[in-house]
Structures are given as C-alpha cells and as structure tokens.
Design an enzyme around this catalytic site. Sequence first.
Site, short mmCIF file in Angstrom:
data_model
loop_
_atom_site.label_atom_id
_atom_site.label_comp_id
_atom_site.label_asym_id
_atom_site.label_seq_id
_atom_site.Cartn_x
_atom_site.Cartn_y
_atom_site.Cartn_z
N ASN A 202 3.73 -8.39 -4.73
CA ASN A 202 3.75 -7.11 -5.44
C ASN A 202 2.48 -6.92 -6.28
O ASN A 202 2.42 -6.03 -7.13
CB ASN A 202 4.95 -7.03 -6.37
CG ASN A 202 6.26 -7.19 -5.63
OD1 ASN A 202 6.46 -6.55 -4.59
ND2 ASN A 202 7.15 -8.03 -6.13
N HIS B 75 17.79 -1.32 -8.81
CA HIS B 75 17.48 -2.75 -8.87
C HIS B 75 18.57 -3.55 -9.61
O HIS B 75 19.21 -3.05 -10.53
CB HIS B 75 16.15 -2.91 -9.61
CG HIS B 75 15.56 -4.27 -9.53
ND1 HIS B 75 15.60 -5.16 -10.59
CD2 HIS B 75 14.92 -4.92 -8.53
CE1 HIS B 75 14.98 -6.28 -10.25
NE2 HIS B 75 14.56 -6.16 -9.00
N GLU C 255 15.21 4.34 -10.01
CA GLU C 255 13.82 3.90 -9.88
C GLU C 255 12.99 5.08 -9.42
O GLU C 255 13.51 5.98 -8.75
CB GLU C 255 13.71 2.78 -8.82
CG GLU C 255 14.40 1.51 -9.24
CD GLU C 255 14.44 0.46 -8.12
OE1 GLU C 255 13.44 0.30 -7.40
OE2 GLU C 255 15.48 -0.19 -7.98
N SER D 80 12.25 -0.30 -4.62
CA SER D 80 11.58 -1.57 -4.36
C SER D 80 11.76 -2.07 -2.94
O SER D 80 10.91 -2.79 -2.43
CB SER D 80 12.08 -2.63 -5.34
OG SER D 80 13.46 -2.84 -5.19
N ASP E 64 13.01 3.39 -13.95
CA ASP E 64 12.33 2.12 -13.71
C ASP E 64 11.14 2.39 -12.79
O ASP E 64 11.31 2.75 -11.62
CB ASP E 64 13.34 1.16 -13.05
CG ASP E 64 12.74 -0.21 -12.75
OD1 ASP E 64 11.51 -0.37 -12.85
OD2 ASP E 64 13.53 -1.12 -12.40
N LYS F 125 3.71 -6.84 -11.67
CA LYS F 125 3.40 -6.35 -10.33
C LYS F 125 1.97 -5.82 -10.32
O LYS F 125 1.05 -6.61 -10.46
CB LYS F 125 4.49 -5.39 -9.89
CG LYS F 125 5.78 -6.21 -9.66
CD LYS F 125 7.03 -5.48 -9.40
CE LYS F 125 8.15 -6.52 -9.21
NZ LYS F 125 9.48 -6.01 -9.50
C1 LIG Z 1 10.63 -6.63 -10.25
C2 LIG Z 1 11.51 -5.54 -10.71
C3 LIG Z 1 12.10 -5.56 -11.98
C4 LIG Z 1 12.02 -6.77 -12.87
O1 LIG Z 1 10.77 -6.96 -13.41
P1 LIG Z 1 10.30 -8.46 -13.75
O2 LIG Z 1 9.21 -8.26 -14.71
O3 LIG Z 1 9.89 -9.06 -12.46
O4 LIG Z 1 11.49 -9.15 -14.34
C5 LIG Z 1 12.81 -4.47 -12.37
N1 LIG Z 1 12.99 -3.41 -11.56
C6 LIG Z 1 12.46 -3.36 -10.33
C7 LIG Z 1 12.67 -2.16 -9.49
C8 LIG Z 1 11.72 -4.43 -9.86
O5 LIG Z 1 11.23 -4.40 -8.63
#
Ligand SMILES: *Cc1c(COP(=O)(O)O)cnc(C)c1O
Length: 391
Positions: free
Chosen positions: A48, A134, A178, A182, A207, A241
Amino acid sequence: MGGLEEQLGRDLDAIRDAGLWRELRQVESAQAARITLGGREWINFSSNDYLGLAGHPALGQAAKEAVERFGTGSGASRLVCGSLQPHHELEATLAGWLGAESALAFSSGFAAAQGALTSLLGQGDVVILDKKAHASMIDAAKLSGATLRVFRHNDLGNLEQRLQWAAAQGGRVLVATESLFSMDGDRAPLAGIVELKERYGAWLMLDEAHALGLYGPLGQGLAAIDGLAKRIEIRMGTLGKAVGAAGGFICGSGSLIELLVNKARSFIFSTAPSPAASAAARAGVELIQGGEGESLRAQLWQRVEELRRGVESLGWSAPAGPSSILPLIVGGEAKAMAMMEKLREAGFFIPAIRYPTVARNEARLRVTVSASHTSGDVQGLLDALGQAVTR
Ligand SMILES: *Cc1c(COP(=O)(O)O)cnc(C)c1O
C-alpha cells in the site's frame, strides 16, 4: 474439551481445512517495487506504499533527526509526558493539509477508528456501516455499544432506509464508510451520502486510508476533490500507506479532537507513537503536497492506466474510476491460492485475499500499483497474468 494444545490444534485444522490458512513471510529488504524474500527478488504488487515513500530518503532523514533529538521511544502516553514536539507538528501539518480545524495522531489507523467510534457513540445510538467497510470500523462500532446496522455496498436507497429507521430511535446516528474501498478499489458515492446524512441529521465518519496522498491536486483525498470535506464530521486516515510512515489520525473540529483527547481509550491508554514515525509521517505529508508528490501521482496514474488497459484486454473488469487497487476476482479460495502460486513462480508477489477479509467465494488477487513500478513491471505482470489465467 482437551488441553490447550489439543484444542488449538483442532482450531488450526479447521482453518486449514477451509482453505483459509495464513502465515507470515519474512521480507529481507526495504518496502519497494522489488522486495527480497527467501533470498529471491520479487516484483511486488502487494504494497500500500502507493507513492514509494516508505523508502524515500527525505522521510528517512526526518526520522533520523527525530531519533537524534527525541530518542526512539516516547516513554509514556500523550497525556502523561509523551506528547512530543513531532506529534504536535504532525497534527498541525495534517490539519493544514486537510483543511480541518484540528487533528489527532494515533498509533495506527485501527486505533484511530476505535478511539473515535467508542468516544462518540454508546448504547441507544446507531451506527450505520457500508457492507464493505474496513474491519477497524466494524470492530470499533461493535465495541461502542451502539446498535449496528449495515447498508448494501454503496447503495444510497438502502442507506436512506437505514437512516429513516435510525432517526426514529432517538439517539445519535453515525454513518461510517470508506472513500476508496480497500479490497475493491471502487469509490463511495460521497455527494449522495453527505446529502442523505444531512437530511436525516446524522454524522458521517469517512475513512480515507486508500485515498489520501493519491487524489486531488495536493493529495488530500476524495472528500477534498468533491468539495465535501467541510461537511464531513469525522475524517480518518492512516499514515502507513501512501504517507509512507506509520500511525493513524482523526481530523475534524476543535471540539471533536478535544473530546477524543478526553475519551478515546486507544489514545489515552497507549504509549504515544514513536517520534521517528511521526516525524517521517510529517515529512511524507509535506512531500505529498509539493511538486515531487505531484509527479509521483502522475507516474502512478500512468502505471494504473497501463495495467487497467491490460487486464481489461485479458477479460477482467477494473474499477470505474482510476484506482491504485485492482482486484482480480477469482471466486473460490483454492482457485485464488493456485493463481497466486502461478504468479509467484513467475516472480510476482501478489496476495490472494480471502474470507474473512472479503466475502466467501469472492476471493481475489489484490493487485496494488505504486509510483515506483516501471512500465516494464506492469507489462511483465500482464504477461504472467495472461499465462496464469485459466478462466
Ligand atoms: C489499513 C486500513 C486501516 C488501518 O490503518 P492502519 O494504520 O494500518 O492501522 C483502516 N481503514 C482502512 C480502509 C485500511 O485499509
């Protein structure tokens, strides 16, 4: 019953029998378009790290300077004596970037979701989640004690039905989704969601884990390019990411952040992020907003377009908008694993994503593209896919 070992053995057998076995693989190199595992180099289409910042020297330099000045550990939680300058600087940078009054850094995006939802909601309230939201938001919603309702993925009509029901319950109502999903790489219909949550007096938590750094002139994400950021109460992101570091955050109004400082247990009862991680994250955000960020995004979208055209000509469908996440949906768990193995043999590292990360029989290869891939990498992958496909 039996002893612990015997019981765990049975649990593990059940996982294996269901074709859902997972194991760790040790990577012996930095995160990049090429990684080394088991002494062999692989072309990595699974990270990512969309802009290639995880290995960028500017972030490394910021981390080194933070270690020299602030050491490796934060020593305590933020509210005790661990609230270090790099945390405050990161939060100011995040708020400025995203046009929010305030921002709060957490150790991870997972912790940020947990802190936010459990602080804002409790018994008698309702949280309405997109079906594909997520795990961090699902678990946080459950932990909050609020009533959990799910709406069909990106389905505004179904969301409205849930909102109508929720409005009659008398408590707070929060919609969580989101911006770029993801596992599917598709987008939420943000304008419609914002309009609906306003009509029903609900709040929205968005998110942007997979959108930050990628979309918009300064990489501020999808809410910003749609001009909706100011109408979204709670915005969440990860620094692990595209930002190339580690940690997560929430941004929003000053009072939202004050409430989280006072109530979010994943913030209060957890050691502050390492100064190096926060300093690197800040350097990542600054780079994303500058000319280098812009050219990395341009490179990324070029590679995405090459891959999209290629997979479409092989008969797969791609997400509607430009997305660095390209799911090749295979179906059965075993079939996805077999295809992953074929690509491994050809030197490509791509994970098969299975239940429970995605629904049963929607197993897929999740290809992620980065600005550090070359056209040659993409072409090589397309060739290997062409040979691996038996569908
Ligand atoms: C990776 C992810 C998270 C969590 O973030 P981290 O910093 O890796 O704990 C939250 N929401 C989504 C959609 C993600 O892909």
